[in-house]
Scaffold this motif. Structure first.
Motif, PDB file in Angstrom:
ATOM      1  N   SER A  12       0.828  -1.210   0.000  1.00 38.60           N
ATOM      2  CA  SER A  12       0.000   0.000   0.000  1.00 38.60           C
ATOM      3  C   SER A  12       0.860   1.257   0.000  1.00 38.60           C
ATOM      4  CB  SER A  12      -0.923   0.021   1.223  1.00 38.60           C
ATOM      5  OG  SER A  12      -1.752  -1.095   1.230  1.00 38.60           O
ATOM      6  N   PHE A  13       1.923   1.255   0.801  1.00 34.79           N
ATOM      7  CA  PHE A  13       2.800   2.421   0.885  1.00 34.79           C
ATOM      8  C   PHE A  13       3.502   2.687  -0.445  1.00 34.79           C
ATOM      9  CE2 PHE A  13       6.924   4.380   1.876  1.00 34.79           C
ATOM     10  CZ  PHE A  13       6.466   5.554   2.464  1.00 34.79           C
ATOM     11  N   ILE A  14       4.068   1.640  -1.033  1.00 34.87           N
ATOM     12  CA  ILE A  14       4.775   1.793  -2.308  1.00 34.87           C
ATOM     13  C   ILE A  14       3.795   2.150  -3.424  1.00 34.87           C
ATOM     14  CG2 ILE A  14       6.092   0.562  -4.076  1.00 34.87           C
ATOM     15  CD1 ILE A  14       7.414  -0.995  -1.766  1.00 34.87           C
ATOM     16  N   SER A  15       2.629   1.504  -3.423  1.00 39.42           N
ATOM     17  CA  SER A  15       1.649   1.749  -4.481  1.00 39.42           C
ATOM     18  C   SER A  15       1.048   3.141  -4.399  1.00 39.42           C
ATOM     19  CB  SER A  15       0.529   0.715  -4.410  1.00 39.42           C
ATOM     20  OG  SER A  15       1.052  -0.571  -4.627  1.00 39.42           O
ATOM     21  N   SER A  16       1.039   3.734  -3.210  1.00 37.06           N
ATOM     22  CA  SER A  16       0.452   5.073  -3.074  1.00 37.06           C
ATOM     23  C   SER A  16       1.211   6.110  -3.905  1.00 37.06           C
ATOM     24  CB  SER A  16       0.410   5.484  -1.608  1.00 37.06           C
ATOM     25  OG  SER A  16       1.729   5.644  -1.111  1.00 37.06           O
ATOM     26  N   PHE A  17       2.461   5.826  -4.228  1.00 37.89           N
ATOM     27  CA  PHE A  17       3.221   6.731  -5.075  1.00 37.89           C
ATOM     28  C   PHE A  17       2.830   6.601  -6.546  1.00 37.89           C
ATOM     29  CE2 PHE A  17       6.207   6.065  -1.481  1.00 37.89           C
ATOM     30  CZ  PHE A  17       6.252   7.383  -1.036  1.00 37.89           C
ATOM     31  N   SER A  37      -5.741   6.052  -6.703  1.00 36.21           N
ATOM     32  CA  SER A  37      -7.011   5.665  -6.106  1.00 36.21           C
ATOM     33  C   SER A  37      -6.836   4.462  -5.173  1.00 36.21           C
ATOM     34  CB  SER A  37      -8.013   5.310  -7.209  1.00 36.21           C
ATOM     35  OG  SER A  37      -9.182   4.771  -6.649  1.00 36.21           O
ATOM     36  N   PHE A  38      -7.339   4.590  -3.958  1.00 36.69           N
ATOM     37  CA  PHE A  38      -7.297   3.483  -3.004  1.00 36.69           C
ATOM     38  C   PHE A  38      -8.173   2.334  -3.473  1.00 36.69           C
ATOM     39  CE2 PHE A  38      -8.917   1.287   0.769  1.00 36.69           C
ATOM     40  CZ  PHE A  38      -7.710   0.845   1.308  1.00 36.69           C
ATOM     41  N   LEU A  39      -9.263   2.639  -4.177  1.00 39.88           N
ATOM     42  CA  LEU A  39     -10.169   1.604  -4.690  1.00 39.88           C
ATOM     43  C   LEU A  39      -9.445   0.695  -5.678  1.00 39.88           C
ATOM     44  CD1 LEU A  39     -13.014   0.438  -4.775  1.00 39.88           C
ATOM     45  CD2 LEU A  39     -13.535   2.046  -6.609  1.00 39.88           C
ATOM     46  N   ILE A  40      -8.638   1.279  -6.544  1.00 36.10           N
ATOM     47  CA  ILE A  40      -7.870   0.473  -7.499  1.00 36.10           C
ATOM     48  C   ILE A  40      -6.892  -0.434  -6.757  1.00 36.10           C
ATOM     49  CG2 ILE A  40      -6.140   0.565  -9.344  1.00 36.10           C
ATOM     50  CD1 ILE A  40      -7.506   3.143 -10.294  1.00 36.10           C
ATOM     51  N   LEU A  41      -6.252   0.094  -5.722  1.00 35.24           N
ATOM     52  CA  LEU A  41      -5.323  -0.700  -4.921  1.00 35.24           C
ATOM     53  C   LEU A  41      -6.041  -1.857  -4.226  1.00 35.24           C
ATOM     54  CD1 LEU A  41      -2.512  -1.095  -3.685  1.00 35.24           C
ATOM     55  CD2 LEU A  41      -3.197   0.482  -1.880  1.00 35.24           C
ATOM     56  N   LEU A  42      -7.199  -1.579  -3.647  1.00 34.92           N
ATOM     57  CA  LEU A  42      -7.973  -2.615  -2.962  1.00 34.92           C
ATOM     58  C   LEU A  42      -8.433  -3.691  -3.940  1.00 34.92           C
ATOM     59  CD1 LEU A  42      -9.193  -3.501  -0.263  1.00 34.92           C
ATOM     60  CD2 LEU A  42     -11.230  -2.191  -0.866  1.00 34.92           C
TER      61      LEU A  42
END
Length: 140
Positions: free
Chosen positions: A57-62, A66-71
């Protein structure tokens, strides 16, 4: 090699037909039941999963806004890993010469094979690593 699907594993060693003690064989040290193994690994799995989710999550936030795409990507990754349970176990199966029994267990959500062959240390290590090599190292 003959694959025999045995269905749901209930946790007893009597379910493994054709398994006999071999003179001078070295017993692999492990938990007596699948549920005991599950209890031993549950805490470590949960801690590692939380750390992995946090790091991803931390690495992907860069890179992902969108948090929805990450989830959704985490959920899709989980279901893809469930789909690959069967090919993973089939890669274990091809290392055996005699009968091989395929079991599944829903509580720890796992599949495993038990074969009637007696293996050398090298054969056991190769059989254990084959799915990781074929499904992990080679595609990478």
């Amino acid at each position: 090699m003959k694959l025999i699907y045995k269905g749901k594993y209930t946790g007893t060693i009597e379910e493994f037909p054709g398994i006999k003690d071999v003179k001078n064989a070295v017993k692999y040290v492990e938990a007596e039941t699948v549920l005991e193994l599950f209890e031993i690994l549950k805490k470590a799995q949960n801690i590692l999963a939380c750390i992995l989710i946090f790091v991803v999550s931390f690495i992907s936030s860069f890179y992902v806004s969108s948090f929805l795409i990450l989830l959704l990507s985490l959920i899709v990754g989980y279901f893809i890993s469930l789909i690959f349970l069967v090919p993973h176990e089939l890669l274990h199966v091809i290392c055996f010469k005699k009968r091989v029994y395929l079991f599944y267990s829903l509580k720890p959500l796992m599949m495993f094979v038990v074969g009637e062959d007696h293996m050398s240390k090298f054969q056991f290590i190769f059989m254990s690593l084959l799915p990781n090599i074929v499904l992990g190292v080679i595609p990478f």
